[in-house]
Design an enzyme around this catalytic site. Structure first.
Site, PDB file in Angstrom:
ATOM      1  N   ASN A 117      41.996   4.472 -11.790  1.00  0.00           N
ATOM      2  CA  ASN A 117      42.005   3.260 -12.605  1.00  0.00           C
ATOM      3  C   ASN A 117      43.441   2.751 -12.767  1.00  0.00           C
ATOM      4  OD1 ASN A 117      41.049   1.156 -14.460  1.00  0.00           O
ATOM      5  ND2 ASN A 117      39.235   2.460 -14.692  1.00  0.00           N
ATOM      6  N   ARG A 118      43.695   1.926 -13.770  1.00  0.00           N
ATOM      7  CA  ARG A 118      44.970   1.228 -13.846  1.00  0.00           C
ATOM      8  C   ARG A 118      45.939   1.847 -14.848  1.00  0.00           C
ATOM      9  NH1 ARG A 118      40.975  -2.163 -12.482  1.00  0.00           N
ATOM     10  NH2 ARG A 118      41.415  -3.676 -10.823  1.00  0.00           N
TER      11      ARG A 118
ATOM     12  N   HIS B 132      34.676   7.594  -5.849  1.00  0.00           N
ATOM     13  CA  HIS B 132      34.549   6.140  -5.784  1.00  0.00           C
ATOM     14  C   HIS B 132      33.486   5.669  -4.782  1.00  0.00           C
ATOM     15  CE1 HIS B 132      35.907   1.966  -6.093  1.00  0.00           C
ATOM     16  NE2 HIS B 132      36.765   2.338  -7.024  1.00  0.00           N
TER      17      HIS B 132
ATOM     18  N   ASP C 123      33.452  -4.677 -14.304  1.00  0.00           N
ATOM     19  CA  ASP C 123      34.564  -3.837 -13.865  1.00  0.00           C
ATOM     20  C   ASP C 123      35.119  -3.211 -15.141  1.00  0.00           C
ATOM     21  OD1 ASP C 123      36.571  -2.569 -12.494  1.00  0.00           O
ATOM     22  OD2 ASP C 123      37.453  -4.373 -11.609  1.00  0.00           O
TER      23      ASP C 123
ATOM     24  N   GLU D 199      31.865   5.255 -11.612  1.00  0.00           N
ATOM     25  CA  GLU D 199      33.018   6.155 -11.514  1.00  0.00           C
ATOM     26  C   GLU D 199      33.186   6.910 -12.834  1.00  0.00           C
ATOM     27  OE1 GLU D 199      36.420   3.679 -10.331  1.00  0.00           O
ATOM     28  OE2 GLU D 199      34.906   2.145  -9.882  1.00  0.00           O
TER      29      GLU D 199
ATOM     30  N   TYR E  82      30.317   3.712  -3.369  1.00  0.00           N
ATOM     31  CA  TYR E  82      29.548   2.487  -3.616  1.00  0.00           C
ATOM     32  C   TYR E  82      28.106   2.710  -3.152  1.00  0.00           C
ATOM     33  CZ  TYR E  82      33.888  -0.379  -3.871  1.00  0.00           C
ATOM     34  OH  TYR E  82      35.107  -0.921  -4.188  1.00  0.00           O
TER      35      TYR E  82
ATOM     36  N   HIS F 251      44.638   3.402  -9.004  1.00  0.00           N
ATOM     37  CA  HIS F 251      44.101   4.533  -8.233  1.00  0.00           C
ATOM     38  C   HIS F 251      45.188   5.367  -7.546  1.00  0.00           C
ATOM     39  CE1 HIS F 251      40.148   3.419  -9.247  1.00  0.00           C
ATOM     40  NE2 HIS F 251      39.935   2.507  -8.308  1.00  0.00           N
TER      41      HIS F 251
END
Length: 463
Positions: free
Chosen positions: A159-160, A278, A345, A422, A280, A185
């Protein structure tokens, strides 16, 4: 006449004692040598190569050479030196196949990535559909700009991180920025772009490891990370079920398949560690060409979420908000885009005893249900369980309309063509924990502590 015992030589007892000492000494020497060899193997650090920085996001147009901090040119482990050679198996990146009844998973050592997950169709255990997005060539996973992190383990901190920096004590660490002014990430060359070592493999499990060196992407300390993937097939999970009303305990066979990810790490000094898996999903199949609007999401244990700035997706700093009366209230079954046409998100808090535990506090509680996604058209249900405090729902908002996926199925992905769940800790925790407190768990791991994170993807068919 009594026999006289023969007198022993004066030094016989001493020699016997000396022999015993010699044997003990040799044994001790053998143990010391064995210990030294074991330590040498354990302490051995693999050569860590930074991957290239692409000058063009078009597949196949990225550079094969990057520069180290010292300015020395380094080659990507994915790009063969001879441009005419495309044998990635020779580079040690051949896929690892895991199988169980009705499920098969392909894992790449590059990024510890789940490349495909093939699950049985409703009513037909022999026919399987690949339900995860991905590529079938290593170069696409190595793209620098706009890469979607398909199936990878992201770290050192997922994440950020706001402004690409954080402090440990009085020292501020500046990180590689790859998301505007922020770090996403793990930075430009995070763990999703590293070659992992295969430590052990069976028919249904694989153990991979990676050593992240001090200073990599700006993070402090050396970290040894392990990821274990394991699969359990349909009808292979047997559990005890207690019927309190009848006063009976009986065996229950679960007709589902499970893919479990166990992530652990240790560090030689204090450092943040917070990883995510991660992958999808599109339960209709990755190559269906459709978005996930036919999917219904339910997050029954998520009663709070992390508010973020709409532009930067960095937490606002106010802590956590209740989901009541908002588009984030997904506690009952809700079509994926019914409450938010633009998708999600966002990080949700999984209510429970483990919701405020830091990453290194053990033992962890039993995994809890983070989310359930149902697709009636496909006849499939995906449940995600975890022992982490949060789950980040991402609905493929930044997927490109012209993204080419696995070429064998001629897959093309589109915006909202896949979703991620996630599990992990909260965004920018390295900065937010000190402001907010225990409700925003720390991701700092001390020397001697063990980082631990487990999640399970549980797939079943609607009968």
């Amino acid at each position: 006449m009594a026999k006289r015992s023969e007198p022993k030589p004066a030094n016989a007892e001493d020699n016997s004692q000396t022999g015993k000492i010699a044997i003990v000494a040799l044994a001790a020497l053998g143990l010391a040598i064995k210990s030294r060899v074991a330590r040498s193997k354990a302490d051995a650090k693999p050569i860590v190569t930074r991957l290239p920085t692409a000058t063009n996001s078009t597949p196949g147009a990225s550079s094969s050479v990057d520069k180290s901090p010292s300015g020395r040119a380094l080659r990507s482990p994915l790009r063969p030196r001879d441009s005419s050679t495309r044998d990635h198996a020779a580079e040690g990146l051949a896929l690892i196949e895991l199988e169980a009844r009705g499920v098969a998973v392909s894992v790449s050592p590059f990024g510890a990535t789940i490349v495909s997950l093939r699950a049985a169709r409703r009513g037909d255990a022999d026919e399987k559909d690949d339900v995860v997005l991905g590529f079938d060539d290593c170069e696409s996973y190595d793209e620098v700009e706009g890469r979607p992190y398909f199936g990878a383990v992201c770290g050192r901190v997922a994440n950020r991180i706001a402004c690409g920096e954080f402090a440990v004590g009085r020292r501020t660490h500046t990180l590689a920025k790859n998301n505007g002014e922020n770090t996403l990430h793990g930075g430009t060359s995070g763990w999703d772009r590293k070659r992992w070592t295969v430590e052990d493999q069976t028919r249904s499990s694989v153990t991979l490891s990676y050593v992240s060196v001090d200073g990599e992407e700006g993070f402090p300390a050396n970290v040894k990370m392990y990821v274990v993937y394991s699969v359990v097939g349909f009808g292979e999970r047997v559990e005890l079920e207690c019927d309190e009303d009848a006063g009976e305990v009986k065996l229950c066979v679960r007709n589902c398949a499970e893919v479990t990810t166990k992530m652990t790490a240790t560090a030689d000094a204090m450092t943040p560690i917070s990883t995510v898996q991660h992958t999808y999903f599109n339960l209709n199949g990755h190559a269906c060409g459709e978005d996930c609007s036919s999917h219904v999401v339910e997050m029954p244990n998520c009663d709070r979420y992390v508010p973020v700035n709409e532009d930067t997706l960095i937490p606002t700093g106010e802590g956590l908000r209740k989901v009541d009366g908002t588009a984030f209230d997904l506690r009952s079954p809700t079509p994926m885009f019914e409450k938010s046409s633009e998708g999600y998100d966002n990080t949700f808090v999984i209510a429970g005893a483990d919701a405020t535990r830091p990453t290194s506090e053990l033992p962890r509680a039993a995994p809890r249900l983070a989310a359930r996604v149902t697709c009636e058209d496909a006849g499939r249900v995906l449940e995600v369980l975890t022992d982490a405090p949060g789950v980040h729902l991402y609905t493929g908002n930044f997927l490109s309309e012209n993204m080419v996926g696995k070429k064998k199925e001629r897959a093309r992905y589109r915006k909202h063509g896949g979703f991620c769940l996630e599990t992990g800790w909260f965004p920018d925790a390295v900065n937010q924990h000190s402001k907010i407190g225990a409700s925003y768990p720390s991701v700092m791991v001390n020397r001697g502590d063990t980082y631990s994170h487990t999640l399970t993807y549980r797939l079943s068919n609607i009968q």
